[in-house]
Design a protein around this motif. Structure first.
Motif, PDB file in Angstrom:
ATOM      1  N   GLU A  15       0.841  -1.198   0.000  1.00 36.46           N
ATOM      2  CA  GLU A  15       0.000   0.000   0.000  1.00 36.46           C
ATOM      3  C   GLU A  15       0.877   1.249   0.000  1.00 36.46           C
ATOM      4  OE1 GLU A  15      -2.662   0.270   3.333  1.00 36.46           O
ATOM      5  OE2 GLU A  15      -4.098   1.480   2.195  1.00 36.46           O
ATOM      6  N   GLY A  16       0.537   2.174  -0.864  1.00 32.89           N
ATOM      7  CA  GLY A  16       1.324   3.401  -0.980  1.00 32.89           C
ATOM      8  C   GLY A  16       2.280   3.397  -2.166  1.00 32.89           C
ATOM      9  N   THR A  79      -1.020   3.480  -4.248  1.00 31.56           N
ATOM     10  CA  THR A  79      -2.143   2.547  -4.230  1.00 31.56           C
ATOM     11  C   THR A  79      -2.772   2.432  -2.843  1.00 31.56           C
ATOM     12  OG1 THR A  79      -0.596   0.721  -3.859  1.00 31.56           O
ATOM     13  CG2 THR A  79      -1.321   1.103  -6.128  1.00 31.56           C
ATOM     14  N   GLN A  80      -4.060   2.140  -2.856  1.00 32.22           N
ATOM     15  CA  GLN A  80      -4.810   1.884  -1.639  1.00 32.22           C
ATOM     16  C   GLN A  80      -5.464   0.515  -1.757  1.00 32.22           C
ATOM     17  OE1 GLN A  80      -7.581   5.162  -1.334  1.00 32.22           O
ATOM     18  NE2 GLN A  80      -5.949   6.690  -1.115  1.00 32.22           N
ATOM     19  N   THR A  81      -5.917  -0.033  -0.636  1.00 31.69           N
ATOM     20  CA  THR A  81      -6.527  -1.370  -0.680  1.00 31.69           C
ATOM     21  C   THR A  81      -7.786  -1.376  -1.544  1.00 31.69           C
ATOM     22  OG1 THR A  81      -7.668  -0.893   1.387  1.00 31.69           O
ATOM     23  CG2 THR A  81      -5.589  -2.110   1.547  1.00 31.69           C
ATOM     24  N   THR A 107      -4.096  -8.214 -12.778  1.00 22.70           N
ATOM     25  CA  THR A 107      -4.698  -8.338 -11.447  1.00 22.70           C
ATOM     26  C   THR A 107      -3.774  -7.719 -10.416  1.00 22.70           C
ATOM     27  OG1 THR A 107      -5.885 -10.342 -12.078  1.00 22.70           O
ATOM     28  CG2 THR A 107      -5.580  -9.951  -9.728  1.00 22.70           C
ATOM     29  N   LEU A 108      -4.304  -6.723  -9.725  1.00 23.02           N
ATOM     30  CA  LEU A 108      -3.547  -5.984  -8.724  1.00 23.02           C
ATOM     31  C   LEU A 108      -3.969  -6.427  -7.333  1.00 23.02           C
ATOM     32  CD1 LEU A 108      -1.726  -3.589  -7.789  1.00 23.02           C
ATOM     33  CD2 LEU A 108      -3.767  -2.139  -7.956  1.00 23.02           C
ATOM     34  N   THR A 109      -2.994  -6.787  -6.526  1.00 21.09           N
ATOM     35  CA  THR A 109      -3.242  -7.018  -5.102  1.00 21.09           C
ATOM     36  C   THR A 109      -2.418  -6.011  -4.316  1.00 21.09           C
ATOM     37  OG1 THR A 109      -1.544  -8.736  -5.037  1.00 21.09           O
ATOM     38  CG2 THR A 109      -3.812  -9.451  -5.350  1.00 21.09           C
ATOM     39  N   VAL A 110      -2.975  -5.530  -3.227  1.00 24.88           N
ATOM     40  CA  VAL A 110      -2.336  -4.502  -2.421  1.00 24.88           C
ATOM     41  C   VAL A 110      -2.220  -4.999  -0.992  1.00 24.88           C
ATOM     42  CG1 VAL A 110      -2.483  -2.135  -1.588  1.00 24.88           C
ATOM     43  CG2 VAL A 110      -3.312  -2.699  -3.887  1.00 24.88           C
ATOM     44  N   LYS A 111      -0.998  -5.014  -0.508  1.00 24.04           N
ATOM     45  CA  LYS A 111      -0.745  -5.465   0.866  1.00 24.04           C
ATOM     46  C   LYS A 111      -0.794  -4.256   1.786  1.00 24.04           C
ATOM     47  CE  LYS A 111       2.552  -8.238   3.528  1.00 24.04           C
ATOM     48  NZ  LYS A 111       3.871  -8.916   3.470  1.00 24.04           N
ATOM     49  N   PRO A 112      -1.666  -4.292   2.821  1.00 27.29           N
ATOM     50  CA  PRO A 112      -1.796  -3.129   3.709  1.00 27.29           C
ATOM     51  C   PRO A 112      -0.539  -2.908   4.543  1.00 27.29           C
ATOM     52  CG  PRO A 112      -3.457  -4.795   4.217  1.00 27.29           C
ATOM     53  CD  PRO A 112      -2.583  -5.366   3.154  1.00 27.29           C
TER      54      PRO A 112
END
Lengths: 112, 112
Positions: A15-16, A79-81, A107-112
């Motif tokens: 994230e970010g 990026t944000q979740t 496909t985008l995944t975002v880790k907090p």
């Protein structure tokens, strides 16, 4: 026939961090469209680019259409979740009677 | 709010059954499309229609047929369902000039 290639297939970010997906067509396009599909959802239209070299922004999303109208990119800043999902480009030609050719999506995944 | 409505969200059918998937749009769109979406294969066009009673084959029409008797309704028919037709089916519509597709929520079909 017309092909639209999209890379990368998957992208995992913290994230970010920023994120970019690229779309390349084997033929010159009349316009290109971008869609977002959230997990478990359906594709939702985001934007259409028509002019050579066009750049459009939607908050943290920046869309570009190449000078030759054969490639495009979508860039997400910080990026944000909520950005998680699959992003599709869709290329259109005037000869295709309204039928878009979709890329396979990133496909985008975002880790907090 | 403009809508593309698919008749069923989830459907389970037996091998050999005739299956009807219905799609209705309220936007007076000329174009309507049926896609199937499978993991790793993106969006694949089955059939599309640009006018009442008009239809054209997409990339994977085998095993499917369509019907468009009214402008707002586009039906996908699986003549004799098979297990390899287990998939997510997405209906979409657009104006003739294609300023972006509006997708339905999808029907997840399982053939057992």
């Amino acid at each position: 026939g017309q092909q639209v290639m999209q890379i990368p297939q998957y992208q995992h970010v913290q994230e970010g961090e920023d994120f970019t997906t690229y779309c390349n067509s084997s033929t010159t396009l009349s316009n290109i469209q971008w869609y977002k599909q959230r997990p478990g959802g359906h594709p939702v239209f985001l934007i259409q680019l028509v002019k050579s070299g066009e750049v459009k922004k939607q908050k943290r999303l920046t869309f570009q259409f190449g000078e030759a109208k054969k490639n495009s990119s979508l860039h997400i800043t910080a990026t944000q979740t909520t950005d998680v999902g699959t992003y599709f480009c869709a290329g259109n030609r005037l000869t295709n009677a309204g039928k878009s050719t979709f890329g396979d999506g990133t496909t985008l995944t975002v880790k907090p | 709010d403009v809508k593309v409505t698919q008749s069923s969200r989830y459907l389970v059918k037996r091998t050999g059954e005739k299956v009807f998937l219905e799609c209705v749009q309220d936007m007076d769109h000329e174009n309507m499309f049926w896609y199937r979406q499978d993991p790793g294969l993106g969006l694949r066009l089955i059939y599309f229609s640009y006018d009442v009673k008009m239809k054209e084959k997409g990339d994977i029409p085998e095993g499917y047929s369509v019907s468009r008797e009214k402008k707002e309704r586009f039906s996908l028919i699986l003549e004799s369902a098979s297990t390899n037709q287990t998939s997510m089916y997405l209906c979409a519509s657009s104006f003739i000039g294609n300023y972006g597709y509006t997708f339905g929520s999808g029907t997840r079909l399982t053939v057992v």
